[in-house]
Design a protein around this motif. Sequence first.
Motif, PDB file in Angstrom:
ATOM      1  N   ASN A 126      46.497  22.283 102.433  1.00  0.00           N
ATOM      2  CA  ASN A 126      45.423  22.725 101.548  1.00  0.00           C
ATOM      3  C   ASN A 126      45.540  24.211 101.266  1.00  0.00           C
ATOM      4  O   ASN A 126      46.099  24.969 102.058  1.00  0.00           O
ATOM      5  N   CYS A 127      45.009  24.593 100.130  1.00  0.00           N
ATOM      6  CA  CYS A 127      45.069  25.980  99.691  1.00  0.00           C
ATOM      7  C   CYS A 127      43.737  26.331  99.066  1.00  0.00           C
ATOM      8  O   CYS A 127      43.234  25.581  98.225  1.00  0.00           O
ATOM      9  N   SER A 128      43.158  27.444  99.482  1.00  0.00           N
ATOM     10  CA  SER A 128      41.945  27.924  98.823  1.00  0.00           C
ATOM     11  C   SER A 128      42.246  29.286  98.219  1.00  0.00           C
ATOM     12  O   SER A 128      43.071  30.036  98.757  1.00  0.00           O
ATOM     13  N   TYR A 129      41.623  29.590  97.113  1.00  0.00           N
ATOM     14  CA  TYR A 129      41.883  30.862  96.451  1.00  0.00           C
ATOM     15  C   TYR A 129      40.569  31.510  96.054  1.00  0.00           C
ATOM     16  O   TYR A 129      39.514  30.884  96.080  1.00  0.00           O
ATOM     17  N   LYS A 130      40.658  32.794  95.706  1.00  0.00           N
ATOM     18  CA  LYS A 130      39.429  33.587  95.597  1.00  0.00           C
ATOM     19  C   LYS A 130      38.954  33.778  94.167  1.00  0.00           C
ATOM     20  O   LYS A 130      37.762  33.701  93.885  1.00  0.00           O
ATOM     21  N   THR A 131      39.888  34.073  93.256  1.00  0.00           N
ATOM     22  CA  THR A 131      39.467  34.381  91.889  1.00  0.00           C
ATOM     23  C   THR A 131      39.939  33.285  90.939  1.00  0.00           C
ATOM     24  O   THR A 131      40.813  32.495  91.272  1.00  0.00           O
ATOM     25  N   SER A 132      39.409  33.276  89.745  1.00  0.00           N
ATOM     26  CA  SER A 132      39.803  32.271  88.759  1.00  0.00           C
ATOM     27  C   SER A 132      41.287  32.390  88.452  1.00  0.00           C
ATOM     28  O   SER A 132      41.831  33.489  88.392  1.00  0.00           O
ATOM     29  N   ILE A 133      41.913  31.249  88.255  1.00  0.00           N
ATOM     30  CA  ILE A 133      43.348  31.237  88.021  1.00  0.00           C
ATOM     31  C   ILE A 133      43.677  30.577  86.691  1.00  0.00           C
ATOM     32  O   ILE A 133      42.924  29.742  86.192  1.00  0.00           O
ATOM     33  N   ASN A 134      44.833  30.942  86.146  1.00  0.00           N
ATOM     34  CA  ASN A 134      45.410  30.240  84.996  1.00  0.00           C
ATOM     35  C   ASN A 134      46.264  29.070  85.469  1.00  0.00           C
ATOM     36  O   ASN A 134      46.289  28.015  84.853  1.00  0.00           O
ATOM     37  N   ASN A 135      47.023  29.322  86.531  1.00  0.00           N
ATOM     38  CA  ASN A 135      47.802  28.246  87.111  1.00  0.00           C
ATOM     39  C   ASN A 135      48.006  28.497  88.591  1.00  0.00           C
ATOM     40  O   ASN A 135      47.788  29.613  89.088  1.00  0.00           O
ATOM     41  N   LEU A 136      48.402  27.462  89.294  1.00  0.00           N
ATOM     42  CA  LEU A 136      48.690  27.571  90.723  1.00  0.00           C
ATOM     43  C   LEU A 136      50.039  26.900  90.952  1.00  0.00           C
ATOM     44  O   LEU A 136      50.299  25.820  90.420  1.00  0.00           O
ATOM     45  N   GLN A 137      50.881  27.569  91.716  1.00  0.00           N
ATOM     46  CA  GLN A 137      52.239  27.062  91.937  1.00  0.00           C
ATOM     47  C   GLN A 137      52.464  26.873  93.434  1.00  0.00           C
ATOM     48  O   GLN A 137      51.975  27.650  94.246  1.00  0.00           O
ATOM     49  N   TRP A 138      53.198  25.837  93.762  1.00  0.00           N
ATOM     50  CA  TRP A 138      53.566  25.561  95.145  1.00  0.00           C
ATOM     51  C   TRP A 138      55.070  25.789  95.309  1.00  0.00           C
ATOM     52  O   TRP A 138      55.872  25.395  94.449  1.00  0.00           O
ATOM     53  N   TYR A 139      55.414  26.400  96.455  1.00  0.00           N
ATOM     54  CA  TYR A 139      56.800  26.713  96.771  1.00  0.00           C
ATOM     55  C   TYR A 139      57.120  26.244  98.178  1.00  0.00           C
ATOM     56  O   TYR A 139      56.246  26.167  99.046  1.00  0.00           O
ATOM     57  N   ARG A 140      58.406  26.005  98.398  1.00  0.00           N
ATOM     58  CA  ARG A 140      58.932  25.700  99.732  1.00  0.00           C
ATOM     59  C   ARG A 140      59.930  26.801 100.105  1.00  0.00           C
ATOM     60  O   ARG A 140      60.684  27.287  99.246  1.00  0.00           O
ATOM     61  N   GLN A 141      59.924  27.180 101.368  1.00  0.00           N
ATOM     62  CA  GLN A 141      60.862  28.194 101.850  1.00  0.00           C
ATOM     63  C   GLN A 141      61.408  27.774 103.195  1.00  0.00           C
ATOM     64  O   GLN A 141      60.655  27.612 104.158  1.00  0.00           O
TER      65      GLN A 141
END
Lengths: 111, 113
Positions: free
Chosen positions: A22-37
């Motif tokens: 899960n991911c929570s964010y603070k401000t309004s976003i245009n997009n959200l991206q997921w990455y693997r490392q």
Amino acid sequence: SQQGEEDPQALSIQEGENATMNCSYKTSINNLQWYRQNSGRGLVHLILIRSNEREKHSGRLRVTLDTSKKSSSLLITASRAADTASYFCAGRSAGSYQLTFGKGTKLSVIP
Amino acid sequence: DTGVSQDPRHKITKRGQNVTFRCDPISEHNRLYWYRQTLGQGPEFLTYFQNEAQLEKSRLLSDRFSAERPKGSFSTLEIQRTEQGDSAMYLCASSLKADYEQYFGPGTRLTVT
């Protein structure tokens, strides 16, 4: 400051099980991206979800976005040992070009 | 290979020395980003180029740091008078448009001794 906050910080599962991060964010976003490392390596782009989308699929990956709760989730189905890595969410805020990352979830898939 | 490339992959330098890193973006991408990542943390944004114009800079980018993208193709990031706190992975990314996916290179790992 960090935009995304992943939960849990670490997750250990058996091969074949599903993994949810899960991911929570603070401000309004245009997009959200997921990455693997993988340890010490560059980031691999997994999936992008826009603010007007609620769900996206890519192979064994499923991402949801709830803008009212400012949260997203990444589901990996039928996990494999090769999925062992750190996973990051990164939000792009309106009016900014940068991605703001969380600290990541460290996923271990045990064979 | 048509991905983002970075050179060198590793750099060890003594404190006080200058270092320069290079990033070659995906060929049709005119947007280029630099990030820095320290151990156990997510990447932190440093700067953004659209073609050759540097349009956004983080306050992390102190006056010892400078980035250029002279012809809108490859970019360089220079750190002057390196400090031990500069030790990190420096990541470059590129995208086709501002609201599209950012694709990352393998990174340059800097160690300042």
